[in-house]
Motif scaffolding. Structure first.
Motif, PDB file in Angstrom:
ATOM      1  N   LEU A 122       0.741  -1.243  -0.044  1.00 19.91           N
ATOM      2  CA  LEU A 122      -0.041   0.004  -0.115  1.00 19.91           C
ATOM      3  C   LEU A 122       0.809   1.322   0.032  1.00 19.91           C
ATOM      4  O   LEU A 122       0.559   2.217  -0.556  1.00 19.91           O
ATOM      5  CB  LEU A 122      -0.967  -0.172   1.245  1.00 19.91           C
ATOM      6  N   LEU A 123       1.897   1.373   0.832  1.00 20.33           N
ATOM      7  CA  LEU A 123       2.876   2.479   0.737  1.00 20.33           C
ATOM      8  C   LEU A 123       3.554   2.640  -0.698  1.00 20.33           C
ATOM      9  O   LEU A 123       3.993   3.633  -0.879  1.00 20.33           O
ATOM     10  CB  LEU A 123       3.813   2.249   1.973  1.00 20.33           C
ATOM     11  N   GLY A 124       3.663   1.306  -1.370  1.00 19.86           N
ATOM     12  CA  GLY A 124       4.562   1.509  -2.709  1.00 19.86           C
ATOM     13  C   GLY A 124       3.373   2.139  -3.539  1.00 19.86           C
ATOM     14  O   GLY A 124       3.780   3.114  -4.359  1.00 19.86           O
ATOM     15  N   TYR A 125       2.130   2.023  -3.318  1.00 22.94           N
ATOM     16  CA  TYR A 125       1.209   3.028  -4.167  1.00 22.94           C
ATOM     17  C   TYR A 125       1.198   4.247  -3.738  1.00 22.94           C
ATOM     18  O   TYR A 125       1.017   5.196  -4.639  1.00 22.94           O
ATOM     19  CB  TYR A 125      -0.344   2.455  -3.997  1.00 22.94           C
ATOM     20  N   VAL A 126       1.429   4.571  -2.564  1.00 24.58           N
ATOM     21  CA  VAL A 126       1.580   6.155  -1.987  1.00 24.58           C
ATOM     22  C   VAL A 126       2.793   6.682  -2.903  1.00 24.58           C
ATOM     23  O   VAL A 126       2.653   7.731  -3.406  1.00 24.58           O
ATOM     24  CB  VAL A 126       1.651   5.949  -0.448  1.00 24.58           C
ATOM     25  N   GLU A 127       3.696   5.822  -2.998  1.00 27.22           N
ATOM     26  CA  GLU A 127       4.853   6.445  -3.565  1.00 27.22           C
ATOM     27  C   GLU A 127       4.789   6.887  -5.258  1.00 27.22           C
ATOM     28  O   GLU A 127       4.991   7.874  -5.703  1.00 27.22           O
ATOM     29  CB  GLU A 127       6.263   5.448  -3.662  1.00 27.22           C
ATOM     30  N   GLN A 128       3.725   6.008  -5.956  1.00 32.75           N
ATOM     31  CA  GLN A 128       3.400   6.048  -7.078  1.00 32.75           C
ATOM     32  C   GLN A 128       2.505   7.280  -7.117  1.00 32.75           C
ATOM     33  O   GLN A 128       2.677   8.376  -8.197  1.00 32.75           O
ATOM     34  CB  GLN A 128       2.646   4.986  -7.746  1.00 32.75           C
ATOM     35  N   LEU A 129       1.398   7.511  -6.276  1.00 38.54           N
ATOM     36  CA  LEU A 129       0.733   8.709  -6.158  1.00 38.54           C
ATOM     37  C   LEU A 129       1.447  10.126  -5.819  1.00 38.54           C
ATOM     38  O   LEU A 129       1.343  11.083  -6.501  1.00 38.54           O
ATOM     39  CB  LEU A 129      -0.399   8.480  -5.221  1.00 38.54           C
ATOM     40  N   LYS A 130       2.488   9.780  -5.051  1.00 42.59           N
ATOM     41  CA  LYS A 130       3.244  11.102  -5.026  1.00 42.59           C
ATOM     42  C   LYS A 130       3.973  11.569  -6.236  1.00 42.59           C
ATOM     43  O   LYS A 130       4.134  12.594  -6.554  1.00 42.59           O
ATOM     44  CB  LYS A 130       4.327  10.845  -3.822  1.00 42.59           C
ATOM     45  N   ALA A 131       4.516  10.373  -7.075  1.00 42.60           N
ATOM     46  CA  ALA A 131       5.166  11.022  -8.357  1.00 42.60           C
ATOM     47  C   ALA A 131       4.182  11.410  -9.311  1.00 42.60           C
ATOM     48  O   ALA A 131       4.385  12.331  -9.968  1.00 42.60           O
ATOM     49  CB  ALA A 131       5.847   9.645  -8.645  1.00 42.60           C
ATOM     50  N   GLU A 132       2.986  10.917  -9.312  1.00 44.16           N
ATOM     51  CA  GLU A 132       1.970  11.435 -10.226  1.00 44.16           C
ATOM     52  C   GLU A 132       1.292  12.858  -9.553  1.00 44.16           C
ATOM     53  O   GLU A 132       1.341  13.898 -10.432  1.00 44.16           O
ATOM     54  CB  GLU A 132       0.820  10.668  -9.919  1.00 44.16           C
ATOM     55  N   ARG A 133       1.370  13.079  -8.428  1.00 41.21           N
ATOM     56  CA  ARG A 133       1.049  14.419  -7.835  1.00 41.21           C
ATOM     57  C   ARG A 133       2.127  15.499  -8.242  1.00 41.21           C
ATOM     58  O   ARG A 133       1.848  16.534  -8.751  1.00 41.21           O
ATOM     59  CB  ARG A 133       1.004  14.401  -6.258  1.00 41.21           C
ATOM     60  N   ASP A 134       3.272  14.960  -8.156  1.00 44.51           N
ATOM     61  CA  ASP A 134       4.494  15.869  -8.550  1.00 44.51           C
ATOM     62  C   ASP A 134       4.468  16.276 -10.084  1.00 44.51           C
ATOM     63  O   ASP A 134       4.821  17.249 -10.456  1.00 44.51           O
ATOM     64  CB  ASP A 134       5.923  15.562  -8.062  1.00 44.51           C
ATOM     65  N   ARG A 135       4.163  15.215 -10.861  1.00 40.59           N
ATOM     66  CA  ARG A 135       3.776  15.260 -12.414  1.00 40.59           C
ATOM     67  C   ARG A 135       2.953  16.212 -12.635  1.00 40.59           C
ATOM     68  O   ARG A 135       3.114  17.372 -13.396  1.00 40.59           O
ATOM     69  CB  ARG A 135       3.877  14.135 -13.077  1.00 40.59           C
ATOM     70  N   LEU A 136       1.693  16.109 -11.913  1.00 37.42           N
ATOM     71  CA  LEU A 136       0.659  17.111 -12.014  1.00 37.42           C
ATOM     72  C   LEU A 136       1.180  18.576 -11.711  1.00 37.42           C
ATOM     73  O   LEU A 136       0.753  19.504 -12.580  1.00 37.42           O
ATOM     74  CB  LEU A 136      -0.594  16.786 -11.269  1.00 37.42           C
ATOM     75  N   VAL A 137       1.481  18.727 -10.699  1.00 38.94           N
ATOM     76  CA  VAL A 137       2.236  20.047 -10.249  1.00 38.94           C
ATOM     77  C   VAL A 137       3.027  20.763 -11.463  1.00 38.94           C
ATOM     78  O   VAL A 137       2.758  21.718 -12.152  1.00 38.94           O
ATOM     79  CB  VAL A 137       2.978  19.985  -9.187  1.00 38.94           C
ATOM     80  N   ALA A 138       4.050  19.886 -11.967  1.00 39.20           N
ATOM     81  CA  ALA A 138       4.875  20.403 -12.847  1.00 39.20           C
ATOM     82  C   ALA A 138       4.125  20.704 -14.268  1.00 39.20           C
ATOM     83  O   ALA A 138       4.443  21.683 -14.878  1.00 39.20           O
ATOM     84  CB  ALA A 138       6.028  19.412 -13.101  1.00 39.20           C
ATOM     85  N   ALA A 139       3.130  19.684 -14.580  1.00 35.80           N
ATOM     86  CA  ALA A 139       2.528  19.944 -15.746  1.00 35.80           C
ATOM     87  C   ALA A 139       1.541  21.506 -15.592  1.00 35.80           C
ATOM     88  O   ALA A 139       1.463  22.037 -16.491  1.00 35.80           O
ATOM     89  CB  ALA A 139       1.611  18.793 -16.210  1.00 35.80           C
ATOM     90  N   LEU A 140       1.071  21.286 -14.455  1.00 33.28           N
ATOM     91  CA  LEU A 140       0.026  22.502 -14.278  1.00 33.28           C
ATOM     92  C   LEU A 140       0.863  24.053 -14.409  1.00 33.28           C
ATOM     93  O   LEU A 140       0.311  24.888 -15.158  1.00 33.28           O
ATOM     94  CB  LEU A 140      -0.758  22.435 -13.236  1.00 33.28           C
ATOM     95  N   ARG A 141       2.072  23.864 -13.895  1.00 32.88           N
ATOM     96  CA  ARG A 141       2.858  25.131 -13.812  1.00 32.88           C
ATOM     97  C   ARG A 141       3.293  25.395 -15.022  1.00 32.88           C
ATOM     98  O   ARG A 141       3.606  26.551 -15.590  1.00 32.88           O
ATOM     99  CB  ARG A 141       3.865  24.812 -12.770  1.00 32.88           C
ATOM    100  N   ALA A 142       3.735  24.135 -15.936  1.00 33.42           N
ATOM    101  CA  ALA A 142       4.078  24.590 -17.307  1.00 33.42           C
ATOM    102  C   ALA A 142       2.916  25.231 -18.129  1.00 33.42           C
ATOM    103  O   ALA A 142       3.306  26.027 -19.088  1.00 33.42           O
ATOM    104  CB  ALA A 142       4.501  23.241 -17.997  1.00 33.42           C
ATOM    105  N   LEU A 143       1.752  25.026 -17.750  1.00 33.05           N
ATOM    106  CA  LEU A 143       0.476  25.421 -18.486  1.00 33.05           C
ATOM    107  C   LEU A 143       0.351  26.774 -17.997  1.00 33.05           C
ATOM    108  O   LEU A 143      -0.689  27.623 -18.698  1.00 33.05           O
ATOM    109  CB  LEU A 143      -0.535  24.608 -18.283  1.00 33.05           C
ATOM    110  N   GLY A 144       1.109  27.424 -16.980  1.00 28.25           N
ATOM    111  CA  GLY A 144       0.711  28.775 -16.656  1.00 28.25           C
ATOM    112  C   GLY A 144      -0.122  28.847 -15.410  1.00 28.25           C
ATOM    113  O   GLY A 144      -0.397  29.948 -15.143  1.00 28.25           O
ATOM    114  N   TYR A 145      -0.413  27.740 -14.625  1.00 29.96           N
ATOM    115  CA  TYR A 145      -1.450  27.865 -13.550  1.00 29.96           C
ATOM    116  C   TYR A 145      -0.608  28.135 -12.318  1.00 29.96           C
ATOM    117  O   TYR A 145       0.746  27.732 -12.253  1.00 29.96           O
ATOM    118  CB  TYR A 145      -2.254  26.560 -13.377  1.00 29.96           C
ATOM    119  N   GLU A 146      -1.153  28.527 -11.434  1.00 31.78           N
ATOM    120  CA  GLU A 146      -0.528  28.704 -10.055  1.00 31.78           C
ATOM    121  C   GLU A 146      -0.749  27.470  -9.390  1.00 31.78           C
ATOM    122  O   GLU A 146      -2.141  26.862  -9.442  1.00 31.78           O
ATOM    123  CB  GLU A 146      -1.052  29.964  -9.230  1.00 31.78           C
TER     124      GLU A 146
END
Length: 174
Positions: free
Chosen positions: A84-108
């Motif tokens: 289950l904590l392995g899934y958390v690591e995957q979600l953290k990586a996906e969360r960080d990917r979302l942050v980077a992509a949204l910022r690249a699109l110009g969002y805060e």
């Protein structure tokens, strides 16, 4: 009393405050199985505190507050903590990917130590929410003016979200 809610600690880049409990009788750290263990329906959590605080909580705890099914499910989840904590690591990586992509699109994007991120700023967040929903993606309009919230999911779910956001952004800029 100081009560620290560590509901999202498994998603955090920081340290737990559990290590500060010793010698601090007024510190209480609470946690839940809802987030990292995907067990929101269990309504199960715990607290760590000085023994006197735990004893006081036991005095007001309702009898039979946990069903046998809840206890068995929680024990099964704990037996699979590593998975289950392995899934958390995957979600953290996906969360960080979302942050980077949204910022690249110009969002805060607000910094997040959870399984979700808040992004904006929109003149009319509800309209943007509706346009994203019209593309088959559900995000939350949680009432914070100018902001929306998206929960990190699987890579495919996050790709669908990012595609929808890109389409909405493109539509708004034409």
């Amino acid at each position: 009393m100081v009560v620290v809610d560590e509901a999202y600690i498994e998603f955090s880049h920081g340290d737990s405050l559990l290590r500060l409990l010793d010698g601090r009788p007024n510190l209480v750290v609470s946690r839940t199985m809802s987030k990292a263990f995907g067990a929101a329906g269990l309504r199960l959590g715990y607290l760590a505190a000085h023994p006197a605080v735990v004893d006081a909580v036991q005095l007001v705890r309702l009898p039979y507050h946990l069903s046998a099914i809840t206890q068995a499910t929680a024990l099964a989840a704990l037996e699979h903590t590593d998975t289950l904590l392995g899934y958390v690591e995957q979600l953290k990586a996906e969360r960080d990917r979302l942050v980077a992509a949204l910022r690249a699109l110009g969002y805060e994007v607000t910094e997040s130590d959870a399984n979700f991120v808040q992004f904006g700023r929109f003149e009319d967040a509800h309209t943007v929410w509706r346009k994203i929903l019209d593309r088959g993606v559900l995000v939350r309009d949680n009432g914070v003016p100018g902001w929306l919230r998206v929960t990190a999911g699987t890579p495919a779910e996050n790709d669908a979200f990012l595609d929808a956001v890109r389409e909405v952004k493109k539509e708004q800029s034409t």
